[in-house]
Motif scaffolding. Structure first.
Motif, short mmCIF file in Angstrom:
data_model
loop_
_atom_site.label_atom_id
_atom_site.label_comp_id
_atom_site.label_asym_id
_atom_site.label_seq_id
_atom_site.Cartn_x
_atom_site.Cartn_y
_atom_site.Cartn_z
N TYR A 34 0.84 -1.20 0.00
CA TYR A 34 0.00 0.00 0.00
C TYR A 34 0.87 1.24 0.00
O TYR A 34 1.75 1.38 0.84
CB TYR A 34 -0.93 0.02 1.22
CG TYR A 34 -2.09 -0.92 1.08
CD1 TYR A 34 -1.98 -2.26 1.43
CD2 TYR A 34 -3.29 -0.47 0.55
CE1 TYR A 34 -3.04 -3.12 1.26
CE2 TYR A 34 -4.36 -1.34 0.39
CZ TYR A 34 -4.22 -2.66 0.75
OH TYR A 34 -5.28 -3.51 0.58
N TRP A 35 0.63 2.12 -0.95
CA TRP A 35 1.31 3.41 -1.04
C TRP A 35 0.39 4.47 -0.48
O TRP A 35 -0.79 4.54 -0.82
CB TRP A 35 1.65 3.72 -2.50
CG TRP A 35 2.68 2.80 -3.05
CD1 TRP A 35 2.45 1.63 -3.72
CD2 TRP A 35 4.08 2.95 -2.96
NE1 TRP A 35 3.65 1.05 -4.04
CE2 TRP A 35 4.66 1.84 -3.60
CE3 TRP A 35 4.92 3.91 -2.39
CZ2 TRP A 35 6.04 1.66 -3.68
CZ3 TRP A 35 6.29 3.73 -2.49
CH2 TRP A 35 6.83 2.62 -3.12
N HIS A 36 0.93 5.32 0.37
CA HIS A 36 0.14 6.39 0.96
C HIS A 36 0.00 7.52 -0.06
O HIS A 36 0.97 7.95 -0.66
CB HIS A 36 0.80 6.92 2.24
CG HIS A 36 -0.12 7.77 3.04
ND1 HIS A 36 -0.29 9.11 2.80
CD2 HIS A 36 -0.94 7.47 4.06
CE1 HIS A 36 -1.16 9.60 3.65
NE2 HIS A 36 -1.58 8.61 4.43
N VAL A 37 -1.23 7.98 -0.26
CA VAL A 37 -1.52 9.08 -1.18
C VAL A 37 -2.38 10.10 -0.46
O VAL A 37 -3.03 9.79 0.53
CB VAL A 37 -2.24 8.58 -2.46
CG1 VAL A 37 -1.35 7.62 -3.25
CG2 VAL A 37 -3.57 7.90 -2.13
N ASP A 38 -2.39 11.33 -0.96
CA ASP A 38 -3.19 12.38 -0.34
C ASP A 38 -4.67 12.25 -0.68
O ASP A 38 -5.52 12.68 0.11
CB ASP A 38 -2.69 13.76 -0.77
CG ASP A 38 -1.32 14.07 -0.19
OD1 ASP A 38 -1.02 13.57 0.91
OD2 ASP A 38 -0.56 14.80 -0.84
N ASP A 39 -4.99 11.69 -1.84
CA ASP A 39 -6.38 11.59 -2.29
C ASP A 39 -6.59 10.24 -2.96
O ASP A 39 -6.19 10.04 -4.12
CB ASP A 39 -6.68 12.74 -3.25
CG ASP A 39 -8.12 12.80 -3.71
OD1 ASP A 39 -8.85 11.79 -3.61
OD2 ASP A 39 -8.53 13.88 -4.19
#
Length: 97
Positions: A34-39
């Motif tokens: 899982y990659w953290h994204v802002d949206d």
């Protein structure tokens, strides 16, 4: 089903031969990173526009924690997430800017 050990042994023995090749999976699998994204919604839309297929739609996991996942054109599973708790922990560490 061929075991990993059998595949390794046969591959070493038949390196220059097409006698054996490992079977390809017929469905996505393996570990999901899982990659953290802002949206999450915008990232999911962008991945799909570039050829990925939705595996798991945008899902609320809890307050401030949202995930989704896709399968890329090569069969790899990629997860995306937004986790406010993770951001709060990072912000509380000394020297984080």
């Amino acid at each position: 089903m061929t075991s990993i050990q059998d595949w390794c042994i046969r591959t070493r023995c038949c390196r220059d031969s097409t006698e054996f090749s490992p079977e390809l999976a017929d469905a996505p699998g393996g570990s999901v990173v899982y990659w953290h994204v802002d949206d999450v919604a915008a990232a999911l839309e962008r991945l799909v526009s570039r050829g990925a297929k939705v595996l798991e739609p945008r899902t609320e996991r809890g307050p401030g924690f949202v995930t989704a996942s896709v399968v890329d054109p090569f069969g790899n599973v990629l997860g995306i997430m937004y986790n406010q708790h993770y951001l709060d922990v990072l912000a509380s560490r000394a020297g984080f800017q």
